[in-house]
Design a protein around this motif. Structure first.
Motif, PDB file in Angstrom:
ATOM      1  N   UNK A 193      66.990 -36.633 -42.341  1.00  0.00           N
ATOM      2  CA  UNK A 193      66.112 -36.610 -43.523  1.00  0.00           C
ATOM      3  C   UNK A 193      64.893 -37.510 -43.356  1.00  0.00           C
ATOM      4  N   UNK A 194      64.285 -37.461 -42.166  1.00  0.00           N
ATOM      5  CA  UNK A 194      63.101 -38.287 -41.934  1.00  0.00           C
ATOM      6  C   UNK A 194      61.850 -37.658 -42.532  1.00  0.00           C
ATOM      7  N   UNK A 206      68.511 -31.043 -47.284  1.00  0.00           N
ATOM      8  CA  UNK A 206      67.760 -32.229 -46.857  1.00  0.00           C
ATOM      9  C   UNK A 206      66.273 -32.080 -47.166  1.00  0.00           C
ATOM     10  N   UNK A 207      65.767 -30.858 -47.058  1.00  0.00           N
ATOM     11  CA  UNK A 207      64.361 -30.666 -47.436  1.00  0.00           C
ATOM     12  C   UNK A 207      64.175 -30.880 -48.923  1.00  0.00           C
ATOM     13  N   UNK A 223      71.290 -33.861 -51.187  1.00  0.00           N
ATOM     14  CA  UNK A 223      71.919 -33.557 -49.893  1.00  0.00           C
ATOM     15  C   UNK A 223      73.320 -32.982 -50.037  1.00  0.00           C
ATOM     16  N   UNK A 241      66.000 -32.927 -50.560  1.00  0.00           N
ATOM     17  CA  UNK A 241      66.149 -34.384 -50.685  1.00  0.00           C
ATOM     18  C   UNK A 241      64.849 -35.118 -50.363  1.00  0.00           C
ATOM     19  N   UNK A 242      64.047 -34.565 -49.437  1.00  0.00           N
ATOM     20  CA  UNK A 242      62.784 -35.232 -49.086  1.00  0.00           C
ATOM     21  C   UNK A 242      61.856 -35.310 -50.300  1.00  0.00           C
ATOM     22  N   UNK A 285      75.881 -38.801 -44.040  1.00  0.00           N
ATOM     23  CA  UNK A 285      74.696 -38.824 -44.899  1.00  0.00           C
ATOM     24  C   UNK A 285      73.764 -39.988 -44.569  1.00  0.00           C
ATOM     25  N   UNK A 286      73.945 -40.619 -43.415  1.00  0.00           N
ATOM     26  CA  UNK A 286      73.135 -41.785 -43.084  1.00  0.00           C
ATOM     27  C   UNK A 286      71.675 -41.376 -42.831  1.00  0.00           C
ATOM     28  N   UNK A 287      70.786 -42.358 -42.924  1.00  0.00           N
ATOM     29  CA  UNK A 287      69.429 -42.167 -42.427  1.00  0.00           C
ATOM     30  C   UNK A 287      69.199 -43.172 -41.298  1.00  0.00           C
ATOM     31  N   UNK A 294      76.875 -32.429 -48.107  1.00  0.00           N
ATOM     32  CA  UNK A 294      77.622 -32.971 -46.970  1.00  0.00           C
ATOM     33  C   UNK A 294      78.240 -31.824 -46.173  1.00  0.00           C
ATOM     34  N   UNK A 331      67.956 -38.377 -52.530  1.00  0.00           N
ATOM     35  CA  UNK A 331      69.160 -38.200 -51.707  1.00  0.00           C
ATOM     36  C   UNK A 331      70.267 -37.401 -52.369  1.00  0.00           C
TER      37      UNK A 331
END
Lengths: 464, 464
Positions: B311-312, A353-354, A364, A356-357, B96-98, A366, A361
């Motif tokens: 993933x904010x 996720x980092x 990511x 992905x930032x 995988x939602x945000x 799963x 996306x």
């Protein structure tokens, strides 16, 4: 010897869950898996019950039956593709250090103390208990430079029944005077002695195997690395080492090996990149290096907890997978802070996720992908993909029984959470339950563990 | 009523650990802390023993004595500055939602079900037990839109003795028809009703307090936000909401409030930024917004586990601290995947390392800093810095007893790890033990919890 003790023919009833591809889990509710006296899976049935199983497999009418009660499922045993058993007592101790000063401050003094065999007995015995309790059925261990302590670790794994690759660490330079191999000759002789010992206690290699273990490029001279490459070739042994974990380390390798094209080239030149090679980390590998690793058939051990803890970086796992590299997970204790591959699954999800930032996306991972890396991916990394990592006929029964907590009407449990951190309310789907386990589970949920059909760990909740 | 039940005057013997500044822990070995019948700390002694304590404090010769045995220490209770009690059953479920699609898929349907009080009883009772078991002595809870269920949560907290800010959620737009306030008038009336109820059951507000809770800007109209600002002013209540968690959310706020200078300005205009305001997240705040928040005296709840999971982003906590913002930690269940503030300490350390990978080493939070945010920082966020967060004379005894596992000679524990995941070998310093707890500890290590002197949680290992 415990490793060869006979086990009863057994039918395992209940839900089983395993990865059928990188992105897909199979959830077999009301399943039955038959495991023979050699720990080999002989049948896998779904949507069935014991009567039907006995009808269809009359030879199994006298088999032992283990019935998974309540919320839970069988899952393949985890495979830890990289960890350091002697560093277990240092877990959680690193402050703000990064790789190179952390080695000097915490790691080398601890490892050096393994010249004391009774100390090694205490720490190794405790650590093998810990990894088993987290469902790790196969583990690639770094030991220390000491032959007796390394052999002791192999003895403990064999006795407890955990599959292990056990490596005497080789380091002949850039290491403290008090903790290093004194010459290339002595280094090779010691590594050879440990290989011979481990093969003598388990000639089939079903449970324990030796693994050639140059610590990492900066702690071995070119000649030493080449001699280890030769040793691995002669003995047909596995190889494990670290690669491209940290930027300062990469700069150091460039300085120490000015004639090499890259960090990867240092190992390649020494004959250390083979299909039996496990490379831990690979955070900062160039595209060219990744291709060389792929061409040689070498494997990657992804150690996200460690990479985060000592601020090494986030490995580009999506890119590795997309290009077809073989990837498993490693706890890398004590750079990593936990002996649990389930925690490492979470860490793999977080670090993706980092990425992905910054990368989008697509980076990511799963839940399913993390579990794949923890089982089938890891099996391929240690060269056991034909034997473990999933539940198919012909594979061996390396498995964990997972049980989850159940919230009763009213919700008040008087603060007793012996059944672990996962709360199941009753309305969750089987897939929800797996997700809850991955995000919140711990060793309390792992109530029994088998390797090749042998029960190697159990808690009070197994069969309660 | 349990909250007012009398407690014996008690002397707590053993090591105590607390934060004395952002970067410094005090470790008082062989300490003694005297707590009176009202739960107030009356003396704190270091390097002492019971005889000396009795000599120095003769009034305490008949006091109860609790002696912390083995490895362990007393630590201030944790303060969770932001979590959603009704979302507890969704822990681990987000795929995988945000943020925005996660709300529609998982959150709103779950919260809507709290119209059923028996369901609310089960989930809230379970969740309060869970947070207490992790050493959380004060918690800022989002409830749901339902007045009866919100009041029930306050009842449970009061009965169990956990300090809580309990907020009825207000949301009058951009929410599903099946789950929203039907008008501004009804929203304000319902929020007012819940405030009145909570103040009626605990008139001193020692244990439970109401908190005005606009869900977040996108789910309230401008008029609704202003009415809530007015309500908070009239009732002198605390306020909690979310801010600048996610980039898509920020874009939405810009679209919904075209006349506002910023997300922060939306709340400021409505009178919602006060010294009693808790703003969760703040990941993407501009420098200008941060300054407005500081000028108004509003506080930040840092929720790193949640920010990573959906993933904010990684909030710039070092920058917040450097400019003098008040920051605490929040578990933000179920965006966050754990009700444990100890886990949140780790997550705060990790996300600071991810920032460090891009911003440089200065961004890293130390173990001590994470613990400060979890205790004194959190106390300041909820406006209780004069009462809890550390062990000083005059403060109240909100504390947890931490006990760690001890590895015996030989190391084999037969796989029994009821005493939790931390292994202490005996040679560790007191500071090492604290670090091991922070990196590896869990609820098994939290064997007893007190709030204002009252024992509110205990495990079998307390006094075994």
């Amino acid at each position: 010897m415990a490793a060869s003790s006979s086990i009863p023919k057994t039918i395992y009833l209940g839900t089983f869950v395993h990865c059928v591809s990188l992105s897909d889990l199979e959830i077999g509710e009301n399943g039955a898996i038959g495991v023979d006296e050699n720990g080999i899976i002989r049948f896998v049935e779904k949507d069935t019950e014991l009567g039907h199983v006995h009808e269809k497999h009359p030879d199994w009418n006298n088999a032992e039956v283990i019935h998974l009660k309540g919320n839970g499922f069988y899952f393949p045993g985890f495979i830890d593709t990289h960890t350091h058993a002697p560093q277990h007592p240092n877990t959680g101790l690193f402050g703000k250090t990064t790789l190179l000063d952390w080695l000097d401050t915490y790691t080398f003094p601890m490892e050096a103390s393994f010249s004391d065999l009774s100390r090694a007995q205490t720490i190794y015995s405790n650590f093998v208990s810990r990894t088993l309790s987290h469902g790790t059925t196969t583990c690639a261990y770094y030991a220390t430079v000491h032959v007796p302590a390394t052999n002791l670790l192999a003895d403990i794994c064999l006795q407890r029944g955990q599959r292990a690759l056990v490596g005497r660490v080789c380091m002949n330079t850039m290491s403290p005077e008090y903790y290093r191999d004194q010459s290339i000759d002595s280094a090779i002789a010691d590594s050879k002695a440990s290989i011979d010992y481990i093969r003598s206690i388990d000639p089939t290699g079903d449970i324990v195997k030796p693994i050639v273990t140059p610590r990492f490029a900066p702690s071995c001279t070119s000649d030493c690395l080449s001699a280890l490459g030769q040793l691995a070739k002669e003995t047909e042994a596995h190889i494990q080492t670290h690669i491209s974990e940290n930027k300062n380390e990469n700069a150091l390798v460039k300085e120490l090996f000015p004639d090499s094209k890259s960090y990867t080239d240092v190992y390649d030149t020494a004959g250390l990149l083979t299909p039996k090679t496990i490379l831990a980390h690979g955070v900062h590998l160039s595209q060219e290096e990744r291709q060389v690793i792929k061409d040689r058939g070498a494997k990657i051990s992804h150690c996200p907890a460690s990479n985060t803890a000592i601020t090494s970086g986030c490995a580009p796992i999506r890119e590795f997978l997309d290009m077809g590299l073989t990837v498993g997970l490693g706890t890398d204790v004590s750079g990593g802070f936990s002996p649990s591959i389930l925690e490492e699954c979470r860490q793999a999800i977080w670090t993706s996720r980092f990425r992905a930032m910054h990368d989008g996306d697509e980076a990511k991972l799963s839940t399913q992908e993390a579990l794949y890396l923890a089982t089938r991916g890891g099996a391929a990394v240690v060269g056991m993909e034909d034997r473990v990592g999933g539940f198919e006929v012909g594979k061996e029964w390396d498995a964990q029984m997972i049980r989850l907590g159940e919230v009763k009407e009213g919700g008040d449990r008087e603060g007793r959470f012996d059944d672990g951190p996962v709360d199941v309310f009753g309305w969750e789907s089987a897939e929800d339950r797996v997700n809850k386990w991955v995000y919140s589970g711990d060793d309390r949920n792992c109530v029994a563990v088998w390797v090749k059909g042998r029960l190697v760990h159990r808690t009070a909740r197994f069969r309660d």
